[in-house]
Design a protein around this motif. Sequence first.
Motif, PDB file in Angstrom:
ATOM      1  N   PRO A 391      13.111  53.892 -10.033  1.00 49.20           N
ATOM      2  CA  PRO A 391      13.103  54.934 -10.810  1.00 49.20           C
ATOM      3  C   PRO A 391      14.717  55.573 -10.069  1.00 49.20           C
ATOM      4  CG  PRO A 391      11.386  55.240  -9.376  1.00 49.20           C
ATOM      5  CD  PRO A 391      11.636  53.845  -9.217  1.00 49.20           C
ATOM      6  N   LEU A 392      15.531  56.340 -10.918  1.00 50.00           N
ATOM      7  CA  LEU A 392      16.972  56.577 -10.896  1.00 50.00           C
ATOM      8  C   LEU A 392      16.902  57.539  -9.725  1.00 50.00           C
ATOM      9  CD1 LEU A 392      19.870  56.320 -11.520  1.00 50.00           C
ATOM     10  CD2 LEU A 392      19.802  58.241 -13.311  1.00 50.00           C
ATOM     11  N   LYS A 393      16.276  58.713  -9.549  1.00 49.21           N
ATOM     12  CA  LYS A 393      16.327  59.655  -8.486  1.00 49.21           C
ATOM     13  C   LYS A 393      16.102  59.049  -7.192  1.00 49.21           C
ATOM     14  CE  LYS A 393      17.292  63.438 -10.966  1.00 49.21           C
ATOM     15  NZ  LYS A 393      18.375  64.350 -10.783  1.00 49.21           N
ATOM     16  N   LEU A 394      15.085  58.263  -7.092  1.00 48.93           N
ATOM     17  CA  LEU A 394      14.724  57.513  -5.781  1.00 48.93           C
ATOM     18  C   LEU A 394      15.759  56.415  -5.360  1.00 48.93           C
ATOM     19  CD1 LEU A 394      12.652  57.011  -3.271  1.00 48.93           C
ATOM     20  CD2 LEU A 394      11.679  55.310  -4.911  1.00 48.93           C
ATOM     21  N   TYR A 395      16.384  55.739  -6.281  1.00 45.45           N
ATOM     22  CA  TYR A 395      17.582  54.838  -5.971  1.00 45.45           C
ATOM     23  C   TYR A 395      18.424  55.636  -5.483  1.00 45.45           C
ATOM     24  CZ  TYR A 395      21.681  52.023  -6.752  1.00 45.45           C
ATOM     25  OH  TYR A 395      22.663  51.370  -6.751  1.00 45.45           O
ATOM     26  N   GLN A 396      19.151  56.686  -6.159  1.00 49.84           N
ATOM     27  CA  GLN A 396      20.079  57.628  -5.889  1.00 49.84           C
ATOM     28  C   GLN A 396      19.981  58.189  -4.354  1.00 49.84           C
ATOM     29  OE1 GLN A 396      20.381  60.615  -8.952  1.00 49.84           O
ATOM     30  NE2 GLN A 396      21.756  59.218 -10.241  1.00 49.84           N
ATOM     31  N   GLY A 403      24.048  54.062   2.257  1.00 55.63           N
ATOM     32  CA  GLY A 403      25.238  53.584   2.187  1.00 55.63           C
ATOM     33  C   GLY A 403      25.077  52.225   1.317  1.00 55.63           C
ATOM     34  N   LEU A 404      24.282  51.661   0.743  1.00 56.06           N
ATOM     35  CA  LEU A 404      24.220  50.343  -0.218  1.00 56.06           C
ATOM     36  C   LEU A 404      23.965  50.563  -1.420  1.00 56.06           C
ATOM     37  CD1 LEU A 404      21.930  48.270   2.203  1.00 56.06           C
ATOM     38  CD2 LEU A 404      24.361  48.501   2.197  1.00 56.06           C
ATOM     39  N   GLN A 405      24.640  49.876  -2.307  1.00 57.61           N
ATOM     40  CA  GLN A 405      24.363  49.964  -3.687  1.00 57.61           C
ATOM     41  C   GLN A 405      23.326  48.960  -4.457  1.00 57.61           C
ATOM     42  OE1 GLN A 405      26.104  52.214  -5.640  1.00 57.61           O
ATOM     43  NE2 GLN A 405      27.028  52.550  -3.543  1.00 57.61           N
ATOM     44  N   THR A 406      22.909  48.025  -3.579  1.00 55.39           N
ATOM     45  CA  THR A 406      21.703  47.224  -3.799  1.00 55.39           C
ATOM     46  C   THR A 406      21.266  46.611  -2.672  1.00 55.39           C
ATOM     47  OG1 THR A 406      20.709  45.483  -5.368  1.00 55.39           O
ATOM     48  CG2 THR A 406      23.183  45.360  -4.564  1.00 55.39           C
ATOM     49  N   ILE A 407      20.371  45.912  -2.650  1.00 63.28           N
ATOM     50  CA  ILE A 407      19.783  45.064  -1.414  1.00 63.28           C
ATOM     51  C   ILE A 407      19.645  43.488  -2.061  1.00 63.28           C
ATOM     52  CG2 ILE A 407      19.061  47.015  -0.018  1.00 63.28           C
ATOM     53  CD1 ILE A 407      15.933  46.270  -0.904  1.00 63.28           C
ATOM     54  N   PRO A 408      19.871  42.577  -0.985  1.00 64.00           N
ATOM     55  CA  PRO A 408      19.493  41.217  -1.481  1.00 64.00           C
ATOM     56  C   PRO A 408      18.009  41.111  -1.657  1.00 64.00           C
ATOM     57  CG  PRO A 408      20.374  41.226   0.783  1.00 64.00           C
ATOM     58  CD  PRO A 408      20.490  42.828   0.292  1.00 64.00           C
ATOM     59  N   PHE A 409      17.593  39.944  -2.309  1.00 60.03           N
ATOM     60  CA  PHE A 409      16.244  39.707  -2.394  1.00 60.03           C
ATOM     61  C   PHE A 409      16.032  38.383  -1.329  1.00 60.03           C
ATOM     62  CE2 PHE A 409      12.884  36.858  -3.717  1.00 60.03           C
ATOM     63  CZ  PHE A 409      11.836  37.733  -3.782  1.00 60.03           C
ATOM     64  N   ASN A 410      15.114  38.789  -0.374  1.00 59.23           N
ATOM     65  CA  ASN A 410      14.948  37.743   0.836  1.00 59.23           C
ATOM     66  C   ASN A 410      13.465  37.171   0.445  1.00 59.23           C
ATOM     67  OD1 ASN A 410      13.793  36.815   3.398  1.00 59.23           O
ATOM     68  ND2 ASN A 410      15.871  37.389   4.022  1.00 59.23           N
ATOM     69  N   LEU A 411      13.488  35.875   0.173  1.00 58.74           N
ATOM     70  CA  LEU A 411      12.167  35.451  -0.157  1.00 58.74           C
ATOM     71  C   LEU A 411      11.117  35.246   0.983  1.00 58.74           C
ATOM     72  CD1 LEU A 411      10.597  33.792  -2.368  1.00 58.74           C
ATOM     73  CD2 LEU A 411      11.511  31.644  -1.478  1.00 58.74           C
ATOM     74  N   GLU A 462      18.968  49.179   8.643  1.00 52.94           N
ATOM     75  CA  GLU A 462      20.228  48.465   9.253  1.00 52.94           C
ATOM     76  C   GLU A 462      21.447  49.013   8.926  1.00 52.94           C
ATOM     77  OE1 GLU A 462      22.068  45.896  11.952  1.00 52.94           O
ATOM     78  OE2 GLU A 462      20.402  47.037  11.825  1.00 52.94           O
ATOM     79  N   ALA A 463      21.612  49.257   7.665  1.00 59.93           N
ATOM     80  CA  ALA A 463      22.874  49.692   6.810  1.00 59.93           C
ATOM     81  C   ALA A 463      23.169  51.060   7.191  1.00 59.93           C
ATOM     82  CB  ALA A 463      22.822  49.648   5.553  1.00 59.93           C
ATOM     83  N   GLY A 543      38.321  52.606   9.545  1.00 62.59           N
ATOM     84  CA  GLY A 543      36.707  51.968   9.164  1.00 62.59           C
ATOM     85  C   GLY A 543      36.113  53.097   8.788  1.00 62.59           C
ATOM     86  N   GLN A 544      34.804  53.035   8.187  1.00 63.83           N
ATOM     87  CA  GLN A 544      33.540  53.730   7.965  1.00 63.83           C
ATOM     88  C   GLN A 544      32.645  53.208   8.093  1.00 63.83           C
ATOM     89  OE1 GLN A 544      34.331  55.866   4.164  1.00 63.83           O
ATOM     90  NE2 GLN A 544      32.904  57.253   4.636  1.00 63.83           N
ATOM     91  N   GLN A 545      31.550  53.712   8.691  1.00 63.37           N
ATOM     92  CA  GLN A 545      30.272  53.108   8.853  1.00 63.37           C
ATOM     93  C   GLN A 545      29.606  53.066   7.291  1.00 63.37           C
ATOM     94  OE1 GLN A 545      27.076  55.773  10.242  1.00 63.37           O
ATOM     95  NE2 GLN A 545      25.961  54.020  11.105  1.00 63.37           N
ATOM     96  N   THR A 546      28.686  52.144   6.965  1.00 65.87           N
ATOM     97  CA  THR A 546      28.373  51.911   5.731  1.00 65.87           C
ATOM     98  C   THR A 546      27.593  53.245   5.039  1.00 65.87           C
ATOM     99  OG1 THR A 546      27.884  49.491   6.475  1.00 65.87           O
ATOM    100  CG2 THR A 546      26.997  50.305   4.248  1.00 65.87           C
TER     101      THR A 546
END
Length: 559
Positions: A391-396, A403-411, A462-463, A543-546
């Motif tokens: 859902p959009l609100k939770l994603y935002q 500070g991440l736009q997406t996260i990688p899928f870790n199997l 972590e980010a 530099g800026q923290q993520t």
Amino acid sequence: MQFYIDHDWQENMATPRAKVGERAKTHLLIFLCAIWLCVGLIGHSPWKPFESQSISIIQSLIEHPFLSANSWTQGAWIAPVSAGHPALETPPLFYWVATGFAYVLSPILPTHDAARLSVGFWMLLTLIMTGLSGRELWNLGVGRQTNFVFIGCLGLVVSAHTMMPAVATLSGITMAFYALALVMRKPLRAMWLLSGGLLIAFLAGGVMPMLIIVLSVISLLLLPAIRQQHPTYRAMLAGIMLAIPGILLWSWCCQQWAPALWQGWWQAQWQFQLPGNHAYFVRTLAWYAWPALPFAMWGVWRFRQTVLHTYRFQLALIFFSIAFVLIGFSSDRSEVAALPLLVPLTVLAAGSIETLKRGAAGALNWFGLILFGILIAMAWLGWWAMLNGSPLKLYQRLSYLSGLQTIPFNLLYGAIAVAVTLIWLSIVLRAKHSNRSSATNWAIGMTCAWTVFMSLWLPMIEAARTYQPLFEDLRKHLPAHYNCIHTQNIGASQEDLLHYHAGIRLKDHEPAKATQCDLFLIEDQPGKRHVLPGEDWRVIWEGQQTRQNRESFRLLQRH
């Protein structure tokens, strides 16, 4: 099915109890504790404030060879301090052990992950001592229940996976508590355990945990039941006496090789806060010690007729009261300071579960199932939102916080989360409504929720909290030669992480004047990012923290 029957010598037969599934229960305990201990110890950089200070001290010890006499006589190993905290805060036992883990395991793990595994060693020792205490004070089988209650405490799970001296202090306190539980039956063994626990507690935490143990022993010595048993009396006194040489040895070495640090530390150990923070810790324990606190309170009420005359209650209540008073007067408002209070509460709770009203036990059981079910569902929903943007609100919200736009899928992590979730669902579908199952299901729920969160949300956490990419990038832009770095708005925890990630350590921790240094490191405040300290400075790195919290840095060089 095997049965054994207790006989009470008044010719009344006790209720038969079935020894059903004892091996399965033990295997469940080992499996749960292994997962609870291991998840969260590796896979992330040091997080401030506690881990930043610890990793800076560990890095300092690594930089000073252990076998070098100068490392000891100059105070590097006997009184280690971090880059951002120039005062000695605790004796060095925790850092010695963590550095040993780093030496042994750093070829296959990053230094911070290798050092953090020492936390697992201390918590394993704590779990063993806690379980033995419950078994000794109550009965066979209660030791498992004690550990189930302990690992289910809401406030323990984060602290138990954090690289800080408080975890070693907790191990020493728990060992001393077990010694006092054992002293009536095995005084000689208890004497050595008390000595070891007292020494560990002092060398990891300082004077305050030592006072908790010593004052508890003195109070117990005043009990008639203890005074009448001379072996017990002598064992408790001898246990304290045996720890004194080790305490005095470190104190003498610190006075000789780091007198300034020793003087400041010794004075700080006897500074008490008036008024104390007891009200804060009362409020904190209401959730921090859940579910041990309500179980323990029920036990005191249930056995109220014999509380003042039974050793198990005398020990737990005396230990808790002394720890609560001392912590309230000597500690800041920090949840970590409440860790020693969990030990007596957990032991009291474990033996009181059997006497809980069945309706109350069922209510607690369902409360735990619902609570941890909601937490696990939230973990999956947040992970799905970061993968797909819905859902959009939770994603935002999560994107802003991490500070991440997406996260990688870790199997691998995904498979672990799926397996743990299926285990949790099987527990829910097969939940048994009994007194002991309420604590067991709570421990399983806590372990599953923690595992799912750390498997799915670790990249986001972590980010949001790491400084590693930022400060490693800063290190790459440092000039080959410079005399010193002047800083502005850099906090103590950030200085510790600068030392670990970038190898930057301010000399003597005294900010040099800008006119003396050719580098200037600034953490910008909102609205003042592009303000230069003078026309003779130029920016060589930004530099800026993520995480999107406006925490940005600039490195300037005089030209």
